[in-house]
Design a protein around this motif. Sequence first.
Motif: not given
Length: 352
Positions: A94-99, A153-160, A190-194
């Motif tokens: 998975k491509r995962i973003l951890v803020t 805002p952050l524009y990135i392609e992730v799965d989780q 912002n992260v919910l929008g993403l």
Amino acid sequence: MLSQALLRLASAVSRRRMKLLLGIALLAYVASIWGNLVNMSFLLNRSIQENGELKIESKIEEIVEPLREKIRDLEKSFTQKYPPVKFLSEKDRKRILVTGGAGFVGSHLTDKLMMDGHEVTVVDNFFTGRKRNVEHWIGHENFELINHDVVEPLYIEVDQIYHLASPASPPNYMYNPIKTLKTNTIGTLNVLGLAKRVGARLLLASTSEVYGDPEVHPQTEDYWGHVNPIGPRACYDEGKRVAETMCYAYMKQEGVEVRVARIFNTFGPRMHMNDGRVVSNFILQALQGEPLTVYGSGSQTRAFQYVSLIKAPRLLQPYHLVECSRDCALKGPSVTTRSYCFKGVRQKIHLK
Ligand SMILES: O=c1ccn([C@@H]2O[C@H](COP(=O)(O)OP(=O)(O)O[C@H]3OC[C@@H](O)[C@H](O)[C@H]3O)[C@@H](O)[C@H]2O)c(=O)[nH]1
């Protein structure tokens, strides 16, 4: 007469020639000596130079050799630079973003996800997070670190998405209450929008502080809390409460898959020495041989949570013994929450 004159002339010419020949011979002799001298000095110079060069070379060698060794060690450590990472097939990876992934809790989560073989992008503004917490992943093909504030805002392609970005200790979140509110409200929006745009599942790291100053112990998930909306902790308590509300609104209205984890009082490796929470404060004070400071009456209770991929050491029991010599009589139950033992000496806990 004529013959005599001719003889004189001939002898005069030969004398001149002789002189000339002698002169040339002398010159040749001087030149050869000069040549030898030049040659000798050249050879001498060369040998001095060679000698000097040899000395310099050996000196350089002396200095360089340990450096070479260090480079060899570094190269070795480069090859085994990263902690072991499982292989995951394209389908499972998975491509995962951890803020907040460079923070104390976020970095342990990053470790877990990386070691499980996922691609992890850490986003942190380094207010309380530190690069050091994730530096062991820098350069790994599955890892990316972005210096970014989730308020933008952050524009990135992730799965989780694991959304942990927010200061968590009271001194940190009270340092700039408006910023804390913005991080937990605008940042979460912002992260919910993403999550909505890319169809990612999101986990919000919430807090036990959503219960405020609870009247129920221990707090169950269906307890709604007891929060002062204008109290000193409100920026964090209410910030997290509205963050939870937003998650469920996005779930109901937009179908975003969300999870909320209410994390209690955490401690463990990578916790900042000056975090300001009770465990690190007590440990620091104990190590400095200072009295422990208990705020208020000391009757407050907390649920503590050890965060690390490594098992918790048995030594760390909240409000108890910090360090004790073997023959200390105060070991075990005799060490109360009002006193503790440091290097075999009973210390009083000071009430503030
Ligand atoms: O030096 C200290 C520090 C704290 N305390 C007390 O110890 C208790 C715990 O306080 P902490 O500062 O560790 O933090 P809190 O438990 O209030 O909140 C924490 O736990 C829940 C997390 O989700 C929050 O992010 C975090 O702020 C409080 O009653 C506090 O007054 C001391 O007695 N002495």
